[in-house]
Design a protein around this motif. Structure first.
Motif, mmCIF file in Angstrom:
data_model
loop_
_atom_site.group_PDB
_atom_site.id
_atom_site.type_symbol
_atom_site.label_atom_id
_atom_site.label_comp_id
_atom_site.label_asym_id
_atom_site.label_seq_id
_atom_site.Cartn_x
_atom_site.Cartn_y
_atom_site.Cartn_z
ATOM 1 N N MET A 1 0.688 -1.067 -0.085
ATOM 2 C CA MET A 1 -0.009 -0.062 -0.027
ATOM 3 C C MET A 1 1.108 1.110 -0.015
ATOM 4 S SD MET A 1 -3.614 0.241 1.697
ATOM 5 C CE MET A 1 -3.771 -1.285 0.957
ATOM 6 N N SER A 2 1.142 1.646 -1.005
ATOM 7 C CA SER A 2 2.045 2.861 -1.019
ATOM 8 C C SER A 2 1.228 4.124 -2.040
ATOM 9 C CB SER A 2 3.266 2.780 -1.916
ATOM 10 O OG SER A 2 2.951 2.583 -3.341
ATOM 11 N N LEU A 40 -13.771 6.321 11.292
ATOM 12 C CA LEU A 40 -14.972 6.997 10.477
ATOM 13 C C LEU A 40 -14.400 8.205 10.159
ATOM 14 C CD1 LEU A 40 -18.128 5.772 12.490
ATOM 15 C CD2 LEU A 40 -17.129 5.012 10.234
ATOM 16 N N MET A 41 -13.747 9.131 10.699
ATOM 17 C CA MET A 41 -13.333 10.174 10.549
ATOM 18 C C MET A 41 -12.091 10.246 9.505
ATOM 19 S SD MET A 41 -12.929 12.091 14.187
ATOM 20 C CE MET A 41 -12.386 13.680 13.821
ATOM 21 N N ASN A 42 -11.216 9.271 9.568
ATOM 22 C CA ASN A 42 -10.337 8.822 8.518
ATOM 23 C C ASN A 42 -10.799 8.365 7.282
ATOM 24 O OD1 ASN A 42 -7.165 9.765 9.444
ATOM 25 N ND2 ASN A 42 -8.079 8.671 11.131
ATOM 26 N N ALA A 43 -12.010 7.721 7.347
ATOM 27 C CA ALA A 43 -12.648 7.198 6.099
ATOM 28 C C ALA A 43 -13.361 8.571 5.368
ATOM 29 C CB ALA A 43 -13.581 6.239 6.615
ATOM 30 N N PRO A 49 -14.327 4.930 -0.568
ATOM 31 C CA PRO A 49 -14.847 3.524 0.248
ATOM 32 C C PRO A 49 -13.945 2.325 -0.061
ATOM 33 C CG PRO A 49 -16.719 4.719 -0.303
ATOM 34 C CD PRO A 49 -15.740 5.431 -0.991
ATOM 35 N N ALA A 50 -13.689 2.338 -1.206
ATOM 36 C CA ALA A 50 -12.657 1.149 -1.919
ATOM 37 C C ALA A 50 -11.336 1.339 -1.160
ATOM 38 C CB ALA A 50 -12.552 1.085 -3.353
ATOM 39 N N LEU A 51 -10.731 2.347 -1.011
ATOM 40 C CA LEU A 51 -9.394 2.732 -0.585
ATOM 41 C C LEU A 51 -9.507 2.214 0.932
ATOM 42 C CD1 LEU A 51 -6.448 3.253 -0.695
ATOM 43 C CD2 LEU A 51 -7.286 5.792 -0.329
ATOM 44 N N PHE A 52 -10.608 2.633 1.647
ATOM 45 C CA PHE A 52 -10.795 2.560 3.083
ATOM 46 C C PHE A 52 -10.750 0.797 3.132
ATOM 47 C CE2 PHE A 52 -13.320 1.764 7.150
ATOM 48 C CZ PHE A 52 -12.344 2.580 7.873
ATOM 49 N N GLN A 53 -11.504 0.145 2.453
ATOM 50 C CA GLN A 53 -11.587 -1.341 2.377
ATOM 51 C C GLN A 53 -10.447 -1.864 2.205
ATOM 52 O OE1 GLN A 53 -14.550 -3.322 3.069
ATOM 53 N NE2 GLN A 53 -12.728 -4.745 3.554
ATOM 54 N N ALA A 54 -9.524 -1.243 1.500
ATOM 55 C CA ALA A 54 -8.202 -1.784 1.093
ATOM 56 C C ALA A 54 -7.523 -1.817 2.369
ATOM 57 C CB ALA A 54 -7.268 -1.272 0.021
ATOM 58 N N HIS A 55 -7.556 -0.536 3.121
ATOM 59 C CA HIS A 55 -6.600 -0.397 4.334
ATOM 60 C C HIS A 55 -7.267 -1.599 5.316
ATOM 61 C CE1 HIS A 55 -5.601 4.054 3.561
ATOM 62 N NE2 HIS A 55 -5.029 3.181 2.522
ATOM 63 N N ASP A 57 -8.484 -4.248 4.886
ATOM 64 C CA ASP A 57 -7.923 -5.805 4.495
ATOM 65 C C ASP A 57 -6.352 -5.754 4.993
ATOM 66 O OD1 ASP A 57 -10.512 -6.199 3.444
ATOM 67 O OD2 ASP A 57 -9.767 -5.849 1.357
ATOM 68 N N ALA A 58 -5.714 -4.796 4.594
ATOM 69 C CA ALA A 58 -4.402 -4.694 5.024
ATOM 70 C C ALA A 58 -3.884 -4.895 6.570
ATOM 71 C CB ALA A 58 -3.659 -3.341 4.230
ATOM 72 N N ALA A 59 -4.931 -4.069 7.260
ATOM 73 C CA ALA A 59 -4.905 -4.010 8.663
ATOM 74 C C ALA A 59 -5.015 -5.626 9.231
ATOM 75 C CB ALA A 59 -5.697 -3.029 9.354
ATOM 76 N N LEU A 60 -5.899 -6.123 8.572
ATOM 77 C CA LEU A 60 -6.426 -7.772 8.967
ATOM 78 C C LEU A 60 -5.324 -8.749 8.927
ATOM 79 C CD1 LEU A 60 -10.140 -7.668 7.816
ATOM 80 C CD2 LEU A 60 -9.261 -7.725 10.396
ATOM 81 N N LYS A 61 -4.384 -8.464 8.005
ATOM 82 C CA LYS A 61 -3.405 -9.217 7.758
ATOM 83 C C LYS A 61 -2.447 -9.600 8.917
ATOM 84 C CE LYS A 61 -3.440 -9.043 2.826
ATOM 85 N NZ LYS A 61 -2.777 -8.565 1.613
ATOM 86 N N ASP A 62 -2.202 -10.712 9.521
ATOM 87 C CA ASP A 62 -1.152 -10.989 10.280
ATOM 88 C C ASP A 62 -1.307 -10.622 11.827
ATOM 89 O OD1 ASP A 62 0.506 -12.409 8.318
ATOM 90 O OD2 ASP A 62 1.337 -10.263 7.762
ATOM 91 N N LEU A 63 -2.529 -10.705 12.368
ATOM 92 C CA LEU A 63 -2.927 -10.026 13.560
ATOM 93 C C LEU A 63 -2.687 -11.293 14.446
ATOM 94 C CD1 LEU A 63 -6.322 -8.025 13.030
ATOM 95 C CD2 LEU A 63 -3.985 -7.189 13.377
#
Length: 63
Positions: A1-2, A40-43, A49-55, A57-63
């Motif tokens: 995510m760059s 929600l404020m950052n969204a 919405p698609a970029l927020f979903q990508a974020h 998805d990235a945050a859910l990885k390797d928890l």
């Protein structure tokens, strides 16, 4: 995510410190509410919405 507007390492460290301080300040009983409000404020600031979903998805990885 760059991104062209990505934070530098020192910028990320500053944001991490600010977030940790805020989480400590609100206390365990309000941490979840604070994080949802912040997300929600950052969204809203992203306005994508698609970029927020990508974020998400990235945050859910390797928890």
């Amino acid at each position: 995510m760059s991104s062209q507007n990505a934070l530098t390492i020192p910028g990320l460290e500053q944001v991490y410190d600010q977030l940790a301080t805020a989480i400590d300040a609100v206390g365990a009983e309000k941490t979840e509410l604070f994080l949802v409000k912040l997300a929600l404020m950052n969204a809203n600031a992203l306005a994508d919405p698609a970029l927020f979903q990508a974020h998400i998805d990235a945050a859910l990885k390797d928890l």
